[in-house]
Design a protein around this motif. Structure first.
Motif, PDB file in Angstrom:
ATOM      1  N   LEU A   8     -29.724  10.976 -54.472  1.00 30.46           N
ATOM      2  CA  LEU A   8     -28.782  10.501 -53.453  1.00 30.46           C
ATOM      3  C   LEU A   8     -29.064  11.179 -52.121  1.00 30.46           C
ATOM      4  N   ASP A  21     -32.635   6.962 -45.531  1.00 31.85           N
ATOM      5  CA  ASP A  21     -31.772   6.069 -44.773  1.00 31.85           C
ATOM      6  C   ASP A  21     -31.406   6.648 -43.412  1.00 31.85           C
ATOM      7  N   ARG A  39     -24.034  13.530 -41.585  1.00 34.62           N
ATOM      8  CA  ARG A  39     -23.766  12.175 -42.063  1.00 34.62           C
ATOM      9  C   ARG A  39     -23.691  12.133 -43.585  1.00 34.62           C
ATOM     10  N   ALA A  62     -30.374   5.517 -57.334  1.00 35.56           N
ATOM     11  CA  ALA A  62     -29.783   6.309 -56.249  1.00 35.56           C
ATOM     12  C   ALA A  62     -28.980   5.456 -55.284  1.00 35.56           C
ATOM     13  N   LEU A  63     -28.183   4.557 -55.822  1.00 33.35           N
ATOM     14  CA  LEU A  63     -27.284   3.782 -54.966  1.00 33.35           C
ATOM     15  C   LEU A  63     -26.078   4.656 -54.642  1.00 33.35           C
ATOM     16  N   TYR A  64     -25.473   4.422 -53.466  1.00 32.87           N
ATOM     17  CA  TYR A  64     -24.275   5.183 -53.126  1.00 32.87           C
ATOM     18  C   TYR A  64     -23.115   4.617 -53.934  1.00 32.87           C
ATOM     19  N   PRO A  65     -22.558   5.403 -54.866  1.00 32.16           N
ATOM     20  CA  PRO A  65     -21.602   4.844 -55.818  1.00 32.16           C
ATOM     21  C   PRO A  65     -20.304   4.368 -55.174  1.00 32.16           C
ATOM     22  N   HIS A  66     -19.966   4.943 -54.018  1.00 34.55           N
ATOM     23  CA  HIS A  66     -18.672   4.626 -53.422  1.00 34.55           C
ATOM     24  C   HIS A  66     -18.773   3.485 -52.419  1.00 34.55           C
ATOM     25  N   ASN A 124     -24.340  -0.536 -49.230  1.00 35.40           N
ATOM     26  CA  ASN A 124     -25.521   0.174 -49.695  1.00 35.40           C
ATOM     27  C   ASN A 124     -26.763  -0.304 -48.961  1.00 35.40           C
ATOM     28  N   TYR A 151     -26.443   0.531 -44.987  1.00 31.18           N
ATOM     29  CA  TYR A 151     -26.257   1.916 -44.528  1.00 31.18           C
ATOM     30  C   TYR A 151     -27.403   2.432 -43.656  1.00 31.18           C
ATOM     31  N   GLY A 152     -28.629   2.244 -44.157  1.00 31.12           N
ATOM     32  CA  GLY A 152     -29.786   2.740 -43.416  1.00 31.12           C
ATOM     33  C   GLY A 152     -29.909   2.081 -42.048  1.00 31.12           C
ATOM     34  N   ASN A 164     -27.285   3.508 -39.656  1.00 30.20           N
ATOM     35  CA  ASN A 164     -27.669   4.830 -39.157  1.00 30.20           C
ATOM     36  C   ASN A 164     -28.702   4.732 -38.050  1.00 30.20           C
ATOM     37  N   ARG A 221     -32.101  -2.733 -50.760  1.00 36.57           N
ATOM     38  CA  ARG A 221     -31.933  -1.676 -49.771  1.00 36.57           C
ATOM     39  C   ARG A 221     -33.269  -1.343 -49.118  1.00 36.57           C
TER      40      ARG A 221
END
Lengths: 283, 353
Positions: A175, A182, A188, B86-90, B96, B99-100, B103, B147
């Motif tokens: 993660l 990302d 962040r 490795a996905l963002y669980p929330h 997901n 996100y990149g 940013n 992603r």
């Protein structure tokens, strides 16, 4: 394990639970009953087991006027003081420990492990052990009778730091790496990923720490001298010990009931998150 | 669009463990390069160094014209698909993927189109609002690829992306990755320990062992002309049979007998190892090939084909793949392999002779 649901299998656990509830709830009920009667009925030892007629008056006096004898301050102020103290301690502990746990788990800096062990060792030094030096420092910094003095010395928390550290270590490294790819920097990553993931842990901690703060006795006793800074836990004790007046038990009991309410409310309101924070992790 | 070039890349961990010992190779623009090897061979480390999440001890990595040694992962114009996704669980599937880009300060409308486009391509449109935990393994895998796709990177990096899936799904996703990579035409580096995945996906196959390249080339070339015993044993399933041999006249012989023919090899004095794949052994006698006399130990019928576990007089096991005329256990068979399917390796260094 699949159990057959027979009549007795259902009755006995419920019986045990009901007995347990009765044991816990009966004194609370008695306190409530006592808070609704006239003082004379309580002091002559003949209190009936059902509520009396003075409830509104007693609670009004407790919250807005205060006892005539000792504490002088109405319980409303004490409730506010206790609430501020418990909130600041709970939020402060969570904020500080989540940040320090983040530093310890995710950054390589000199003396990192030393820092960790220093925090760890403070587990063995609760306020009661370091009471004199802590008091001295608070007094030197003119923190007596202030909210800062009431809360700051209780905020630093090894337990919460360790808890967050353990949680952070279960967050998969990928993660962090995915976040880096990302384009998320350390701040962040903390804000967008770690904080949302810690939500349930924070809620569970908040419940525990709020009650911890609310129940503080020794430290507020030392640090507060003026009546308007008193917390409700101290207030109850001062109401009971009276030198030259009759203890107004109906007001003491009303105070006790009021002192119980906020922690109970916190537990009930945050129950769902609390249980989730303790049993599951969102991964 | 970019080439990836590695020059003498090394990785030494604190504590002196050398994970990667000087690796150089080029991935041409648009090619899919598979790094394959047993666990601990340094393939993942190598990929993570290309991604920039692992530092490079020495050497040089180029993506396109840039040397990226000291460039942050987010600046390298790469996208990576992780083994555990490795996905963002929330975050929702949409977030997901977005996100990149957020940013990076990509405009909202642009993010929206790119995410929709990728979701459509991967057939995950109905799930955009869901959380990763509500998805199956295969769907999560698609989101992880989505992603990567929305970033429109110059290079895709895959770190064993299929090893968390069940066998059937793995086969499907393998084909889809190949199709996707073809249609997007993006240079890719793919790490796996599965030789089947490696063979089917790769344009260029890099076999790694103990932090060094054993052989590099198109998959079929590695299959038909393995440069060493390691590559020969790693590529192909079941693995190649190895039989220690000595020169016997102008042919070869095994210790204890059981082998004849196989003329025209230059065998060193100290002997060599003969390699032959199970699928190249047949019951029909082949002119000029090698003949093996085997005692049948086990017969393993897997449906379309049958594997015969035979034994040379020395006890050395030889596996043969047959389709018909299956012999009985305890019987004796003679199988042969054509000259071009025989591989001879130095018994000391393991290199091809």
């Amino acid at each position: 394990m699949v159990e057959q649901r027979t009549f007795w299998r259902g009755v006995i656990p419920h019986l045990v639970l009901w007995i347990g509830i009765a044991i816990v709830a009966f004194p609370v009920y008695l306190a409530f009953v006592a808070s609704t009667h006239e003082p004379t009925i309580i002091s002559n030892g003949q209190m009936p087991p059902w509520p009396g007629s003075q409830m509104l008056e007693n609670y009004y006096r407790t919250i807005f006027i205060g006892t005539s004898g000792t504490t002088r301050e109405p319980v409303g102020t004490m409730l506010l003081n206790s609430f501020i103290m418990a909130m600041v301690i709970a939020c402060g502990k969570i904020a500080i420990s989540i940040i320090s746990a983040y530093a310890i788990v995710y950054f390589r800096f000199p003396l990192r492990m030393t820092a960790f062990w220093v925090i760890f060792v403070t587990l063995m030094l609760p306020v009661e052990v370091r009471i004199y030096p802590t008091y001295k420092i608070a007094a030197d910094l003119n923190l007596l009778d202030t909210y800062a003095g009431l809360t700051l010395p209780l905020i630093a928390s090894a337990t919460a730091t360790l808890l967050f550290r353990q949680f952070f270590m279960t967050v998969p490294d990928e993660l962090v790496e995915a976040s880096r790819i990302d384009g998320a920097g350390p701040f962040r990553f903390f804000k967008d990923t770690l904080l949302p993931l810690s939500r349930t842990n924070m809620a569970a901690l908040f419940v525990i720490l709020f009650i911890y703060g609310w129940n503080q006795y020794l430290w507020p006793l030392l640090i507060t001298t003026r009546d308007e800074m008193q917390t409700i836990v101290i207030g109850i004790r001062k109401m009971i010990v009276t030198a030259d007046a009759i203890t107004e038990w109906q007001l003491v009991m009303a105070t006790a009931m009021l002192a119980m309410l906020p922690p109970v409310a916190v537990v009930i309101l945050m129950q769902k998150l609390f249980v989730r924070g303790l049993v599951e992790t969102e991964k | 669009m970019a080439e990836v070039k590695l020059r003498d890349v090394r990785k030494t961990y604190t504590g002196g463990i050398e994970a990667v010992k000087g690796v150089s190779f080029d991935v041409p623009d648009g090619a899919l390069c598979v790094l394959v090897g047993p666990s601990g061979c340094g393939k993942s480390t190598l990929l993570r160094m290309i991604a920039g999440i692992e530092t490079i001890t020495s050497g040089e990595i180029r993506i396109g014209e840039r040397i990226v040694n000291d460039i942050e992962p987010s600046e390298r114009d790469i996208a990576m698909v992780f083994q555990n996704y490795a996905l963002y669980p929330h975050m929702s599937v949409y977030d997901n993927m977005a996100y990149g880009l957020r940013n990076r300060g990509t405009p909202k409308a642009e993010i929206e189109t790119r995410v929709r486009e990728a979701a459509k391509m991967l057939e995950i449109e109905p799930y955009l609002k869901r959380r990763p935990r509500d998805l199956s393994g295969g769907q999560r895998q698609r989101v992880a690829m989505g992603r990567a796709i929305v970033r429109k990177p110059a290079v895709f990096l895959f770190d064993e992306p299929l090893s968390n899936l069940d066998a059937k799904l793995r086969g499907q996703m393998r084909v889809e990755i190949k199709k996707l990579q073809r249609s997007l035409d993006v240079t890719s580096v793919y790490v796996t320990h599965d030789q089947l995945e490696a063979m089917t996906l790769a344009d260029i196959l890099v076999v790694l062992n103990l932090g060094q390249i054993e052989q590099i080339g198109p998959p079929l070339e590695l299959y038909s002309r393995p440069a060493s015993m390691f590559v020969a044993g790693f590529i192909g399933a079941p693995a190649m049979n190895f039989i220690p041999v000595r020169a016997d006249g102008d042919g070869l012989s095994a210790e204890g007998g059981g082998l004849s023919g196989a003329r025209g090899f230059a065998v060193p004095k100290q002997g060599a190892v003969l390699g032959v794949r199970p699928e190249h052994l047949t019951l029909s006698g082949i002119e000029g090939g090698a003949l093996f006399d085997l005692e049948v130990m086990v017969v393993e019928a897997v449906g379309a084909e049958t594997f015969i576990y035979g034994k040379l007089p020395t006890g050395k096991e030889v596996i043969v793949r047959l389709y018909d005329n299956i012999p009985k256990v305890g019987g004796r068979i003679t199988v042969s392999a054509a000259r071009e399917h025989l591989h001879l390796f130095d018994s000391g260094s393991g290199r091809r002779i």
